[in-house]
Scaffold this active site. Structure first.
Site, PDB file in Angstrom:
ATOM      1  N   ASP A   1      19.604 -30.201 -33.111  1.00  0.00           N
ATOM      2  CA  ASP A   1      19.991 -30.307 -31.774  1.00  0.00           C
ATOM      3  C   ASP A   1      21.282 -29.826 -31.443  1.00  0.00           C
ATOM      4  O   ASP A   1      21.922 -29.615 -32.344  1.00  0.00           O
ATOM      5  CB  ASP A   1      19.964 -31.736 -31.211  1.00  0.00           C
TER       6      ASP A   1
ATOM      7  N   TYR B   1      10.360 -21.595 -16.294  1.00  0.00           N
ATOM      8  CA  TYR B   1       9.765 -22.593 -17.045  1.00  0.00           C
ATOM      9  C   TYR B   1       8.402 -22.648 -17.487  1.00  0.00           C
ATOM     10  O   TYR B   1       7.949 -22.671 -18.549  1.00  0.00           O
ATOM     11  CB  TYR B   1      10.016 -24.269 -16.580  1.00  0.00           C
TER      12      TYR B   1
ATOM     13  N   ASN C   1      10.344 -28.292 -30.610  1.00  0.00           N
ATOM     14  CA  ASN C   1      10.365 -29.352 -29.489  1.00  0.00           C
ATOM     15  C   ASN C   1      11.457 -29.146 -28.354  1.00  0.00           C
ATOM     16  O   ASN C   1      11.351 -29.358 -27.123  1.00  0.00           O
ATOM     17  CB  ASN C   1      10.416 -30.602 -29.916  1.00  0.00           C
TER      18      ASN C   1
ATOM     19  N   ASP D   1      21.652 -24.577 -32.125  1.00  0.00           N
ATOM     20  CA  ASP D   1      20.819 -23.868 -30.642  1.00  0.00           C
ATOM     21  C   ASP D   1      19.648 -23.032 -31.161  1.00  0.00           C
ATOM     22  O   ASP D   1      19.897 -22.087 -31.753  1.00  0.00           O
ATOM     23  CB  ASP D   1      22.273 -23.070 -30.277  1.00  0.00           C
TER      24      ASP D   1
ATOM     25  N   THR E   1      11.375 -39.093 -19.710  1.00  0.00           N
ATOM     26  CA  THR E   1      12.475 -38.780 -20.679  1.00  0.00           C
ATOM     27  C   THR E   1      13.694 -38.312 -19.636  1.00  0.00           C
ATOM     28  O   THR E   1      13.452 -38.262 -18.440  1.00  0.00           O
ATOM     29  CB  THR E   1      12.211 -37.556 -21.690  1.00  0.00           C
TER      30      THR E   1
ATOM     31  N   LYS F   1       6.589 -21.324 -20.860  1.00  0.00           N
ATOM     32  CA  LYS F   1       5.725 -22.266 -21.784  1.00  0.00           C
ATOM     33  C   LYS F   1       3.996 -21.866 -21.943  1.00  0.00           C
ATOM     34  O   LYS F   1       3.294 -22.088 -22.657  1.00  0.00           O
ATOM     35  CB  LYS F   1       5.169 -23.838 -20.752  1.00  0.00           C
TER      36      LYS F   1
ATOM     37  N   ARG G   1      17.318 -36.777 -28.867  1.00  0.00           N
ATOM     38  CA  ARG G   1      16.824 -37.950 -27.755  1.00  0.00           C
ATOM     39  C   ARG G   1      15.236 -37.378 -27.289  1.00  0.00           C
ATOM     40  O   ARG G   1      14.757 -36.389 -27.918  1.00  0.00           O
ATOM     41  CB  ARG G   1      17.500 -37.792 -26.490  1.00  0.00           C
TER      42      ARG G   1
HETATM   43  P1  NAI Z   1      14.875 -34.074 -23.045  1.00  0.00           P
HETATM   44  O1  NAI Z   1      16.002 -33.442 -22.123  1.00  0.00           O
HETATM   45  O2  NAI Z   1      14.907 -35.466 -23.247  1.00  0.00           O
HETATM   46  O3  NAI Z   1      15.403 -33.677 -24.638  1.00  0.00           O
HETATM   47  C1  NAI Z   1      15.271 -32.232 -24.996  1.00  0.00           C
HETATM   48  C2  NAI Z   1      16.393 -32.021 -26.371  1.00  0.00           C
HETATM   49  O4  NAI Z   1      16.366 -30.818 -26.477  1.00  0.00           O
HETATM   50  C3  NAI Z   1      17.729 -32.715 -25.844  1.00  0.00           C
HETATM   51  O5  NAI Z   1      18.119 -33.520 -27.072  1.00  0.00           O
HETATM   52  C4  NAI Z   1      18.613 -31.472 -25.915  1.00  0.00           C
HETATM   53  O6  NAI Z   1      20.028 -31.670 -26.250  1.00  0.00           O
HETATM   54  C5  NAI Z   1      18.012 -30.513 -26.547  1.00  0.00           C
HETATM   55  N1  NAI Z   1      18.133 -29.185 -26.435  1.00  0.00           N
HETATM   56  C6  NAI Z   1      18.458 -28.524 -25.121  1.00  0.00           C
HETATM   57  N2  NAI Z   1      18.785 -27.101 -25.369  1.00  0.00           N
HETATM   58  C7  NAI Z   1      18.732 -27.127 -26.898  1.00  0.00           C
HETATM   59  C8  NAI Z   1      18.891 -25.939 -27.621  1.00  0.00           C
HETATM   60  N3  NAI Z   1      19.243 -24.561 -26.966  1.00  0.00           N
HETATM   61  N4  NAI Z   1      19.046 -25.982 -28.980  1.00  0.00           N
HETATM   62  C9  NAI Z   1      18.485 -27.222 -29.331  1.00  0.00           C
HETATM   63  N5  NAI Z   1      18.416 -28.129 -28.800  1.00  0.00           N
HETATM   64  C10 NAI Z   1      18.270 -28.006 -27.592  1.00  0.00           C
HETATM   65  O7  NAI Z   1      13.533 -33.553 -22.869  1.00  0.00           O
HETATM   66  P2  NAI Z   1      11.975 -33.937 -23.496  1.00  0.00           P
HETATM   67  O8  NAI Z   1      11.101 -34.471 -22.439  1.00  0.00           O
HETATM   68  O9  NAI Z   1      12.072 -35.204 -24.718  1.00  0.00           O
HETATM   69  O10 NAI Z   1      11.389 -32.646 -24.130  1.00  0.00           O
HETATM   70  C11 NAI Z   1      11.037 -32.467 -25.069  1.00  0.00           C
HETATM   71  C12 NAI Z   1      10.098 -30.857 -25.025  1.00  0.00           C
HETATM   72  O11 NAI Z   1       8.848 -31.342 -24.252  1.00  0.00           O
HETATM   73  C13 NAI Z   1      10.682 -29.794 -24.373  1.00  0.00           C
HETATM   74  O12 NAI Z   1      10.049 -28.738 -24.964  1.00  0.00           O
HETATM   75  C14 NAI Z   1       9.926 -29.940 -22.731  1.00  0.00           C
HETATM   76  O13 NAI Z   1       9.833 -28.856 -22.127  1.00  0.00           O
HETATM   77  C15 NAI Z   1       8.591 -30.553 -23.309  1.00  0.00           C
HETATM   78  N6  NAI Z   1       7.862 -31.252 -22.044  1.00  0.00           N
HETATM   79  C16 NAI Z   1       8.496 -32.236 -21.367  1.00  0.00           C
HETATM   80  C17 NAI Z   1       7.863 -33.106 -20.445  1.00  0.00           C
HETATM   81  C18 NAI Z   1       8.532 -34.146 -19.666  1.00  0.00           C
HETATM   82  O14 NAI Z   1       7.862 -34.415 -18.567  1.00  0.00           O
HETATM   83  N7  NAI Z   1       9.570 -34.790 -20.169  1.00  0.00           N
HETATM   84  C19 NAI Z   1       6.473 -32.486 -20.002  1.00  0.00           C
HETATM   85  C20 NAI Z   1       5.923 -31.503 -20.820  1.00  0.00           C
HETATM   86  C21 NAI Z   1       6.779 -30.911 -21.745  1.00  0.00           C
END
Ligand code: NAI
Length: 254
Positions: A38, A153, A88, A61, A188, A157, A17
């Site tokens: 994922d 966090y 990611n 994981d 998200t 990062k 997602r």
């Molecule tokens: P999200 O929460 O929508 O998606 C994260 C995905 O990572 C989910 O599908 C989840 O199941 C998966 N996940 C969590 N733990 C996991 C693990 N141990 N192994 C494999 N998969 C795992 O979040 P989003 O926004 O798409 O985040 C993506 C990246 O962007 C992350 O690294 C986040 O820190 C970074 N980010 C997000 C921002 C935001 O405002 N949404 C801003 C800056 C960075």
């Protein structure tokens, strides 16, 4: 029609997602074959089914060494050695420094920081064997500056930003480029998940930014696409922000 990622094999973590999903969709549209990795098996399987033969889902994981071994092996068997890795997957945890438990600190570091380390380490051999590739590590604006209530966090990062540079220096001779991406506030479910599923109105944050809005996952996917493709052939060890102007200011209030 030629795609910007024709012939590439990509592994994207956290791709069920959010931003990972957007990258998976963009990559397949641009001709890559994509391993969607994922923990969220239902969403990951559904996305892979929708994207068809160019995508497959693999449970991973990112904090687990054995899972990485299995994921890279599956990628090699089904699509060939990965030539693109997008680290990611990430999680967020809000708490005051003085009240952050060791368990919560370690949980965030395990996924965000150790996950990116294990991911990079796992692909070095197959990627070098394939003649090189591109690793994109998703950091954050919290990898460029601090944010209150986000000690684990922010640490994770910053670590990603640092290890990106080490990897770039070590792997350049193997024709592997490594860069970090620093998104600002993106629409998200990450924030809402971190606070127990409550819906959050991100538009208030968006209004404070130069562009006046939060970003969309697809806007980060376009940057990740550039770094994954050969168009970024002279970029390595570098930081790429896509943050609506969040890091352009040191002002406390406008
Ligand atoms: P999200 O929460 O929508 O998606 C994260 C995905 O990572 C989910 O599908 C989840 O199941 C998966 N996940 C969590 N733990 C996991 C693990 N141990 N192994 C494999 N998969 C795992 O979040 P989003 O926004 O798409 O985040 C993506 C990246 O962007 C992350 O690294 C986040 O820190 C970074 N980010 C997000 C921002 C935001 O405002 N949404 C801003 C800056 C960075």
């Amino acid at each position: 029609m030629t795609g910007r990622l024709d012939g590439k094999v990509a592994l994207i973590t956290g791709a069920a997602r959010g931003q990972g999903e957007a990258a998976a969709r963009e990559f397949v549209a641009q001709g890559a074959r994509v391993v969607i990795a994922d923990l969220n098996d239902d969403a990951g399987e559904a996305l892979a089914d929708e994207l068809g033969e160019a995508a497959l889902y693999q449970h991973l994981d990112v904090g687990d060494e054995a899972d990485w071994e299995a994921a890279v092996k599956r990628a090699v068997e089904e699509f060939g050695p990965p030539t693109v890795l997008v680290n990611n997957a990430g999680i967020l945890h809000f708490s005051e420094l003085a009240k952050t438990t060791l368990a919560d600190y370690e949980r965030v570091i395990r996924v965000n920081q150790i996950g990116a380390f294990l991911g990079m380490r796992s692909v070095v051999e197959p990627m070098s064997g394939a003649g090189g590739g591109s690793i994109v590590n998703v950091s954050s604006v919290e990898g460029l500056a601090g944010m209150p209530y986000l000690v684990a966090y922010t640490a994770s990062k910053f670590a990603i930003r640092g290890m990106t540079k080490v990897a770039a220096l070590e792997l350049g001779s193997k024709n592997i480029r490594v860069n970090s991406v620093h998104p600002g506030a993106i629409d998200t479910k990450m924030v809402s998940t971190a606070i127990g599923g409550v819906e959050v109105d991100l538009s208030r944050i968006g209004k404070k930014l130069a562009l006046g809005r939060v970003g969309r996952p697809e806007e980060i996917a376009k940057l990740v696409l550039f770094l994954a493709s050969d168009e970024s052939s002279y970029c390595t060890g570098a930081e790429f922000a896509a943050d609506g102007g969040a890091t352009a200011t040191h002002a406390l209030k406008v």
